[in-house]
Design a protein around this motif. Structure first.
Motif, mmCIF file in Angstrom:
data_model
loop_
_atom_site.group_PDB
_atom_site.id
_atom_site.type_symbol
_atom_site.label_atom_id
_atom_site.label_comp_id
_atom_site.label_asym_id
_atom_site.label_seq_id
_atom_site.Cartn_x
_atom_site.Cartn_y
_atom_site.Cartn_z
ATOM 1 N N PHE A 190 -10.917 3.460 -9.925
ATOM 2 C CA PHE A 190 -11.647 2.937 -8.774
ATOM 3 C C PHE A 190 -10.621 2.419 -7.753
ATOM 4 C CE2 PHE A 190 -15.840 1.495 -11.063
ATOM 5 C CZ PHE A 190 -16.120 2.827 -11.357
ATOM 6 N N PHE A 191 -10.486 3.110 -6.641
ATOM 7 C CA PHE A 191 -9.645 2.625 -5.546
ATOM 8 C C PHE A 191 -10.518 1.750 -4.651
ATOM 9 C CE2 PHE A 191 -7.299 6.660 -6.612
ATOM 10 C CZ PHE A 191 -6.167 6.022 -7.098
ATOM 11 N N HIS A 192 -10.641 0.503 -5.057
ATOM 12 C CA HIS A 192 -11.580 -0.434 -4.436
ATOM 13 C C HIS A 192 -10.948 -1.231 -3.303
ATOM 14 C CE1 HIS A 192 -9.638 -3.926 -6.409
ATOM 15 N NE2 HIS A 192 -9.305 -3.001 -7.311
ATOM 16 N N GLY A 193 -9.609 -1.291 -3.274
ATOM 17 C CA GLY A 193 -8.931 -2.170 -2.330
ATOM 18 C C GLY A 193 -8.589 -1.476 -1.022
ATOM 19 N N THR A 194 -8.660 -2.226 0.060
ATOM 20 C CA THR A 194 -8.259 -1.732 1.368
ATOM 21 C C THR A 194 -7.947 -2.927 2.256
ATOM 22 O OG1 THR A 194 -8.943 -0.397 3.285
ATOM 23 C CG2 THR A 194 -10.662 -1.613 2.139
ATOM 24 N N ALA A 195 -7.087 -2.699 3.243
ATOM 25 C CA ALA A 195 -6.624 -3.819 4.067
ATOM 26 C C ALA A 195 -7.727 -4.402 4.936
ATOM 27 C CB ALA A 195 -5.455 -3.357 4.942
ATOM 28 N N ARG A 196 -8.723 -3.603 5.272
ATOM 29 C CA ARG A 196 -9.782 -4.079 6.168
ATOM 30 C C ARG A 196 -11.061 -4.322 5.372
ATOM 31 N NH1 ARG A 196 -10.314 0.016 9.939
ATOM 32 N NH2 ARG A 196 -12.536 0.408 9.784
ATOM 33 N N MET A 216 -16.500 5.858 -20.562
ATOM 34 C CA MET A 216 -15.249 6.313 -19.944
ATOM 35 C C MET A 216 -14.458 5.116 -19.432
ATOM 36 S SD MET A 216 -14.666 8.795 -16.618
ATOM 37 C CE MET A 216 -14.418 10.355 -17.458
ATOM 38 N N PRO A 217 -13.169 5.012 -19.756
ATOM 39 C CA PRO A 217 -12.361 3.906 -19.232
ATOM 40 C C PRO A 217 -12.299 3.940 -17.707
ATOM 41 C CG PRO A 217 -11.212 5.051 -21.005
ATOM 42 C CD PRO A 217 -12.403 5.891 -20.659
ATOM 43 N N VAL A 218 -12.361 2.770 -17.109
ATOM 44 C CA VAL A 218 -12.225 2.626 -15.665
ATOM 45 C C VAL A 218 -10.972 1.798 -15.399
ATOM 46 C CG1 VAL A 218 -13.204 1.590 -13.585
ATOM 47 C CG2 VAL A 218 -14.694 2.816 -15.184
ATOM 48 N N LEU A 219 -10.039 2.360 -14.647
ATOM 49 C CA LEU A 219 -8.793 1.665 -14.328
ATOM 50 C C LEU A 219 -8.875 1.102 -12.915
ATOM 51 C CD1 LEU A 219 -6.125 4.080 -15.860
ATOM 52 C CD2 LEU A 219 -7.545 2.338 -16.970
ATOM 53 N N LEU A 220 -8.397 -0.124 -12.769
ATOM 54 C CA LEU A 220 -8.506 -0.837 -11.497
ATOM 55 C C LEU A 220 -7.109 -1.202 -10.998
ATOM 56 C CD1 LEU A 220 -11.428 -3.232 -12.509
ATOM 57 C CD2 LEU A 220 -11.604 -1.215 -11.055
ATOM 58 N N PRO A 221 -6.571 -0.447 -10.056
ATOM 59 C CA PRO A 221 -5.282 -0.800 -9.453
ATOM 60 C C PRO A 221 -5.465 -1.831 -8.348
ATOM 61 C CG PRO A 221 -6.061 1.250 -8.523
ATOM 62 C CD PRO A 221 -7.102 0.827 -9.540
ATOM 63 N N TRP A 222 -4.385 -2.388 -7.892
ATOM 64 C CA TRP A 222 -4.436 -3.370 -6.808
ATOM 65 C C TRP A 222 -3.089 -3.373 -6.089
ATOM 66 C CZ3 TRP A 222 -0.734 -7.170 -7.677
ATOM 67 C CH2 TRP A 222 -0.294 -7.299 -9.003
ATOM 68 N N GLY A 223 -3.105 -3.799 -4.832
ATOM 69 C CA GLY A 223 -1.889 -3.800 -4.048
ATOM 70 C C GLY A 223 -1.534 -5.145 -3.451
ATOM 71 N N SER A 224 -2.396 -6.145 -3.631
ATOM 72 C CA SER A 224 -2.144 -7.495 -3.118
ATOM 73 C C SER A 224 -2.785 -8.486 -4.075
ATOM 74 C CB SER A 224 -2.741 -7.656 -1.716
ATOM 75 O OG SER A 224 -4.168 -7.602 -1.773
ATOM 76 N N GLU A 225 -2.448 -9.750 -3.919
ATOM 77 C CA GLU A 225 -3.031 -10.768 -4.801
ATOM 78 C C GLU A 225 -4.549 -10.842 -4.613
ATOM 79 O OE1 GLU A 225 -1.752 -12.533 -7.328
ATOM 80 O OE2 GLU A 225 -0.020 -11.229 -7.015
ATOM 81 N N GLY A 226 -5.026 -10.671 -3.372
ATOM 82 C CA GLY A 226 -6.468 -10.667 -3.145
ATOM 83 C C GLY A 226 -7.145 -9.519 -3.860
ATOM 84 N N LYS A 246 0.968 -4.345 -11.586
ATOM 85 C CA LYS A 246 1.449 -3.935 -10.271
ATOM 86 C C LYS A 246 2.149 -2.576 -10.397
ATOM 87 C CE LYS A 246 2.686 -4.816 -5.894
ATOM 88 N NZ LYS A 246 1.735 -5.020 -4.787
ATOM 89 N N LEU A 247 1.714 -1.609 -9.581
ATOM 90 C CA LEU A 247 2.240 -0.255 -9.671
ATOM 91 C C LEU A 247 3.189 0.032 -8.518
ATOM 92 C CD1 LEU A 247 -0.995 1.807 -10.536
ATOM 93 C CD2 LEU A 247 0.691 0.838 -12.122
ATOM 94 N N SER A 248 4.194 0.823 -8.805
ATOM 95 C CA SER A 248 5.039 1.352 -7.742
ATOM 96 C C SER A 248 4.268 2.423 -6.990
ATOM 97 C CB SER A 248 6.315 1.958 -8.323
ATOM 98 O OG SER A 248 5.996 3.150 -9.053
ATOM 99 N N MET A 249 4.812 2.841 -5.876
ATOM 100 C CA MET A 249 4.196 3.906 -5.093
ATOM 101 C C MET A 249 3.982 5.160 -5.942
ATOM 102 S SD MET A 249 3.298 5.346 -2.187
ATOM 103 C CE MET A 249 3.278 7.003 -1.516
ATOM 104 N N MET A 250 5.005 5.572 -6.695
ATOM 105 C CA MET A 250 4.896 6.800 -7.470
ATOM 106 C C MET A 250 3.996 6.627 -8.686
ATOM 107 S SD MET A 250 6.096 9.114 -5.771
ATOM 108 C CE MET A 250 5.726 10.330 -7.013
ATOM 109 N N ASP A 251 3.948 5.423 -9.264
ATOM 110 C CA ASP A 251 2.993 5.176 -10.351
ATOM 111 C C ASP A 251 1.559 5.322 -9.843
ATOM 112 O OD1 ASP A 251 4.865 4.734 -12.325
ATOM 113 O OD2 ASP A 251 4.865 2.558 -12.113
ATOM 114 N N ALA A 252 1.304 4.820 -8.633
ATOM 115 C CA ALA A 252 -0.038 4.943 -8.059
ATOM 116 C C ALA A 252 -0.385 6.404 -7.788
ATOM 117 C CB ALA A 252 -0.129 4.121 -6.774
#
Length: 329
Positions: A190-196, A216-226, A246-252
């Motif tokens: 789930f790419f749930h995060g966005t800057a806006r 089915m497993p659901v993985l939740l990445p994030w790019g900021s503390e929020g 916390k993922l690197s660019m290439m991990d994401a």
């Protein structure tokens, strides 16, 4: 023929520029193609083996330290590197003052051309002053899709029609290279995060979708503390969800590439999943669908539009349809 592409940011925009490379080489197989890109996106461009040389651009970092002698030296080194080659064509497909300056500094051979956008698309940050650095400006319909813009500019300059699906030049998933932090079984991301905030999808919808996909497993990445806090709140209400570290660019990128299903709002990682032909549901809530929708594969479903986000039922039905189609292969 030597060609330089200037598209420095952002993640989704750099991705959407990649098909220019395959188009040019399809019509000019002997061309060599270099690219100027923000240093954070070098690894994405490097995935395309047909880009000969990548010239990192670090304006975001340089702005913070212009008084530092080492930063000024780095800027000078960038322009020295940029000017090492003479190009037959330089393309600026971003249309900003900063990319125009880069284009202006690049060297071209006698008779060479510097080609850019004559106008922006609706709602874009296009800066008309960028045309000062062009020898040729290509007009486009203001509602031209983000992937088509660069392709059409190159086609107009080089005299060919853009009549094939976009080829992003990205590698196919390699199961042998699956990192340890990914589950062994098929998973959804789930790419749930966005800057806006206006582009986000309601938490209740994510929770309903996660329950519908169980087990089915659901993985939740994030790019900021929020975004991390939001991911933790979602995971607390889902039996099958896991908040990633916390993922690197290439991990994401790997996360998007190897997923059995990606569901995401209008953000770069969602578009990367679609470019890898990962079964993807793209959710539009506060941005126009026509601008970036994945329209090159039946494995991509685009739902909602500016001011009209889809409901959970529509997303769940689309996700199940994509998974069912994979099961039938």
């Amino acid at each position: 023929m030597k060609i330089l592409l200037v598209r420095v940011s952002s993640l989704g925009d750099v991705l959407h520029n990649l098909p220019m490379v395959a188009d040019i080489l399809r019509h000019h197989p002997q061309a060599s193609i270099d690219w100027v890109v923000e240093e954070g996106y070098v690894s994405l461009v490097r995935l395309n083996p047909n880009v000969r040389r990548i010239i990192p651009f670090a304006l975001r970092r340089w702005r913070k330290g212009l008084r530092n002698p080492s930063v000024r030296a780095e800027i000078k080194a960038f322009f020295r590197t940029l000017r090492e080659e003479e190009y037959d064509l330089v393309f600026d497909t971003q249309g900003l003052l900063k990319t125009g300056i880069v284009m202006g500094a690049a060297r071209i051979r006698r008779g060479g051309r510097k080609v850019g956008l004559a106008n922006g698309s609706e709602g874009s940050g296009y800066e008309g002053i960028s045309r000062l650095f062009h020898t040729e400006s290509i007009p486009l319909d203001p509602r031209t899709h983000a992937v088509a813009r660069g392709r059409l500019v190159a086609g107009a300059a080089l005299g060919y029609a853009v009549d094939t699906p976009p080829d992003f030049g990205l590698p196919a998933p390699d199961p042998a290279q699956r990192p340890d932090w990914l589950p062994h079984e098929p998973y959804a991301v789930f790419f749930h995060g966005t800057a806006r905030d206006a582009k986000k999808w309601a938490s209740a919808n994510w929770i309903a979708t996660g329950h519908a996909l169980a087990p089915m497993p659901v993985l939740l990445p994030w790019g900021s503390e929020g975004e991390k806090r939001e991911a933790e709140k979602l995971a607390a209400q889902l039996p099958n969800a896991r908040v990633l570290p916390k993922l690197s660019m290439m991990d994401a990128v790997t996360l998007a590439q190897q997923a059995a299903l990606a569901i995401g709002v209008d953000t770069g990682l969602t578009h990367i999943a679609a470019a890898f032909y990962t079964p993807t549901v793209e959710i539009y809530a506060d941005s126009p669908k026509w601008k970036t929708e994945g329209n090159w594969s039946p494995r991509i479903v685009n739902l909602g539009d500016k001011g009209a986000p889809p409901g959970a039922d529509d997303v769940i039905a689309s996700a199940r349809g994509l998974l069912d189609s994979l099961d039938s292969l």
